[in-house]
Design a protein around this motif. Structure first.
Motif, PDB file in Angstrom:
ATOM      1  N   LEU A  91      29.315  36.687  64.770  1.00 53.74           N
ATOM      2  CA  LEU A  91      27.847  36.445  64.060  1.00 53.74           C
ATOM      3  C   LEU A  91      28.930  37.386  62.418  1.00 53.74           C
ATOM      4  CD1 LEU A  91      25.322  37.084  62.959  1.00 53.74           C
ATOM      5  CD2 LEU A  91      25.221  39.292  64.352  1.00 53.74           C
ATOM      6  N   GLY A  92      29.382  38.559  63.098  1.00 51.78           N
ATOM      7  CA  GLY A  92      30.337  39.816  61.567  1.00 51.78           C
ATOM      8  C   GLY A  92      30.941  37.792  60.967  1.00 51.78           C
ATOM      9  N   CYS A  93      32.056  36.428  61.312  1.00 53.95           N
ATOM     10  CA  CYS A  93      32.484  35.707  60.854  1.00 53.95           C
ATOM     11  C   CYS A  93      31.226  35.051  59.488  1.00 53.95           C
ATOM     12  CB  CYS A  93      33.532  35.058  61.597  1.00 53.95           C
ATOM     13  SG  CYS A  93      34.219  34.092  60.626  1.00 53.95           S
ATOM     14  N   ALA A  94      30.305  34.448  60.750  1.00 50.18           N
ATOM     15  CA  ALA A  94      29.218  34.197  59.997  1.00 50.18           C
ATOM     16  C   ALA A  94      28.472  34.549  58.849  1.00 50.18           C
ATOM     17  CB  ALA A  94      28.025  33.603  60.935  1.00 50.18           C
ATOM     18  N   ILE A  95      28.666  36.278  58.735  1.00 51.36           N
ATOM     19  CA  ILE A  95      28.260  36.578  57.535  1.00 51.36           C
ATOM     20  C   ILE A  95      29.174  36.969  56.304  1.00 51.36           C
ATOM     21  CG2 ILE A  95      27.191  39.186  57.039  1.00 51.36           C
ATOM     22  CD1 ILE A  95      26.244  39.489  59.392  1.00 51.36           C
ATOM     23  N   CYS A  96      30.977  37.327  56.751  1.00 49.65           N
ATOM     24  CA  CYS A  96      31.372  36.967  56.038  1.00 49.65           C
ATOM     25  C   CYS A  96      31.581  35.639  55.208  1.00 49.65           C
ATOM     26  CB  CYS A  96      32.267  37.733  56.729  1.00 49.65           C
ATOM     27  SG  CYS A  96      34.077  37.111  55.822  1.00 49.65           S
ATOM     28  N   ASP A  97      31.757  34.169  56.167  1.00 53.88           N
ATOM     29  CA  ASP A  97      32.152  33.491  55.549  1.00 53.88           C
ATOM     30  C   ASP A  97      31.317  32.441  54.240  1.00 53.88           C
ATOM     31  OD1 ASP A  97      34.436  33.091  57.405  1.00 53.88           O
ATOM     32  OD2 ASP A  97      33.278  31.792  58.781  1.00 53.88           O
ATOM     33  N   PRO A  98      29.537  32.682  54.168  1.00 52.94           N
ATOM     34  CA  PRO A  98      29.315  32.469  52.860  1.00 52.94           C
ATOM     35  C   PRO A  98      29.159  33.216  51.393  1.00 52.94           C
ATOM     36  CG  PRO A  98      27.866  33.063  55.130  1.00 52.94           C
ATOM     37  CD  PRO A  98      29.060  33.721  55.673  1.00 52.94           C
ATOM     38  N   VAL A  99      29.990  34.506  51.956  1.00 57.92           N
ATOM     39  CA  VAL A  99      30.379  35.204  50.458  1.00 57.92           C
ATOM     40  C   VAL A  99      31.604  34.090  49.987  1.00 57.92           C
ATOM     41  CG1 VAL A  99      31.199  37.781  49.842  1.00 57.92           C
ATOM     42  CG2 VAL A  99      29.426  37.986  51.685  1.00 57.92           C
ATOM     43  N   ILE A 100      32.159  34.611  50.701  1.00 54.30           N
ATOM     44  CA  ILE A 100      33.882  33.773  50.313  1.00 54.30           C
ATOM     45  C   ILE A 100      33.369  32.096  50.213  1.00 54.30           C
ATOM     46  CG2 ILE A 100      36.118  32.370  51.273  1.00 54.30           C
ATOM     47  CD1 ILE A 100      36.147  34.897  53.140  1.00 54.30           C
ATOM     48  N   ALA A 101      32.603  31.406  50.155  1.00 53.03           N
ATOM     49  CA  ALA A 101      31.654  29.996  49.922  1.00 53.03           C
ATOM     50  C   ALA A 101      31.445  30.081  48.569  1.00 53.03           C
ATOM     51  CB  ALA A 101      30.712  29.435  51.192  1.00 53.03           C
ATOM     52  N   LEU A 102      30.791  31.237  48.385  1.00 55.73           N
ATOM     53  CA  LEU A 102      29.485  31.535  46.566  1.00 55.73           C
ATOM     54  C   LEU A 102      30.704  31.476  46.230  1.00 55.73           C
ATOM     55  CD1 LEU A 102      27.120  33.789  48.058  1.00 55.73           C
ATOM     56  CD2 LEU A 102      27.216  31.834  47.227  1.00 55.73           C
ATOM     57  N   TRP A 103      32.089  32.226  46.063  1.00 54.60           N
ATOM     58  CA  TRP A 103      32.682  32.616  45.446  1.00 54.60           C
ATOM     59  C   TRP A 103      33.270  30.892  44.898  1.00 54.60           C
ATOM     60  CZ3 TRP A 103      38.647  32.610  46.514  1.00 54.60           C
ATOM     61  CH2 TRP A 103      39.136  33.217  45.117  1.00 54.60           C
ATOM     62  N   CYS A 104      34.108  30.515  46.241  1.00 51.70           N
ATOM     63  CA  CYS A 104      33.992  29.178  45.495  1.00 51.70           C
ATOM     64  C   CYS A 104      33.675  28.033  44.955  1.00 51.70           C
ATOM     65  CB  CYS A 104      35.209  28.786  47.294  1.00 51.70           C
ATOM     66  SG  CYS A 104      36.329  29.628  48.225  1.00 51.70           S
ATOM     67  N   LEU A 105      32.476  28.087  45.588  1.00 56.79           N
ATOM     68  CA  LEU A 105      31.792  27.660  45.240  1.00 56.79           C
ATOM     69  C   LEU A 105      30.879  27.325  43.508  1.00 56.79           C
ATOM     70  CD1 LEU A 105      28.785  26.755  47.542  1.00 56.79           C
ATOM     71  CD2 LEU A 105      30.715  24.982  46.992  1.00 56.79           C
ATOM     72  N   ARG A 106      31.326  29.370  43.066  1.00 59.60           N
ATOM     73  CA  ARG A 106      31.708  29.620  41.841  1.00 59.60           C
ATOM     74  C   ARG A 106      33.313  29.023  41.016  1.00 59.60           C
ATOM     75  NH1 ARG A 106      31.224  34.763  39.783  1.00 59.60           N
ATOM     76  NH2 ARG A 106      30.528  33.358  37.991  1.00 59.60           N
ATOM     77  N   GLY A 107      33.795  28.713  41.794  1.00 66.03           N
ATOM     78  CA  GLY A 107      35.502  27.599  41.218  1.00 66.03           C
ATOM     79  C   GLY A 107      36.603  29.032  41.732  1.00 66.03           C
ATOM     80  N   GLY A 108      35.605  29.545  42.325  1.00 75.83           N
ATOM     81  CA  GLY A 108      36.714  30.741  42.840  1.00 75.83           C
ATOM     82  C   GLY A 108      37.660  31.653  41.595  1.00 75.83           C
ATOM     83  N   PRO A 109      36.724  32.338  41.161  1.00 79.58           N
ATOM     84  CA  PRO A 109      36.777  32.806  39.748  1.00 79.58           C
ATOM     85  C   PRO A 109      38.014  34.093  39.851  1.00 79.58           C
ATOM     86  CG  PRO A 109      34.876  33.026  40.040  1.00 79.58           C
ATOM     87  CD  PRO A 109      35.608  32.478  40.896  1.00 79.58           C
ATOM     88  N   SER A 110      38.867  34.017  38.829  1.00 79.59           N
ATOM     89  CA  SER A 110      39.485  35.226  38.721  1.00 79.59           C
ATOM     90  C   SER A 110      39.147  36.541  37.953  1.00 79.59           C
ATOM     91  CB  SER A 110      40.893  35.201  38.235  1.00 79.59           C
ATOM     92  OG  SER A 110      41.748  36.598  38.083  1.00 79.59           O
ATOM     93  N   VAL A 111      39.487  37.907  39.286  1.00 76.84           N
ATOM     94  CA  VAL A 111      38.724  39.341  38.771  1.00 76.84           C
ATOM     95  C   VAL A 111      39.772  39.629  37.217  1.00 76.84           C
ATOM     96  CG1 VAL A 111      37.836  40.126  40.468  1.00 76.84           C
ATOM     97  CG2 VAL A 111      40.565  40.367  39.468  1.00 76.84           C
TER      98      VAL A 111
END
Length: 139
Positions: A101-121
């Motif tokens: 469940l924790g992984c299922a909550i964490c993974d979409p956060v990473i996915a959203l960052w990736c779908l934005r093109g993995g921008p750099s801070v």
């Protein structure tokens, strides 16, 4: 805390990964996705489905070597697989029933960052500065 910690982990992952320069950032994330795709292989409890899912994510990760979109889609696929494992009672970490469940909550956060093109801070201040310059130079 069960729901906030995975979000924080996803954000921390994105921040740390964003410190890598392109194209290394995208390539490392594709490799991380491939590894995540194999996370359930040693006891996930879904039999041949575990191998089929690993093959699918490996293909998506391979395509992700050249595409942030594929990496983002791969993390969303992994989110679905986490949900299946959570509902079936076969967590990613056998000693922690809520780990999938924790992984299922964490993974979409990473996915959203990736779908934005993995921008750099590193680019965030520059992006704000460019926006401010455009506002001041607009007719």
């Amino acid at each position: 805390m069960q729901y906030l910690a995975p979000v924080a982990i996803g954000v921390l992952y994105a921040v740390l990964m964003s410190l890598l320069r392109e194209p290394r950032r995208r390539r490392v994330n594709a490799v991380m996705l491939a590894g995540a795709g194999a996370a359930y292989l040693s006891g996930g409890g879904l039999g041949a489905g575990e191998f089929a899912f690993t093959a699918l994510v490996t293909y998506v990760a391979y395509r992700g070597l050249e595409s942030w979109t594929f990496i983002g889609v791969g993390w969303l696929l992994h989110t679905g697989w986490d949900v299946v494992h959570h509902l079936k009672g076969n967590p990613i970490v056998p000693l922690d029933h809520g780990s999938s469940l924790g992984c299922a909550i964490c993974d979409p956060v990473i996915a959203l960052w990736c779908l934005r093109g993995g921008p750099s801070v590193r680019d965030l201040p520059r992006g704000r500065r460019r926006a401010a310059v455009r506002e001041h130079t607009a007719p």
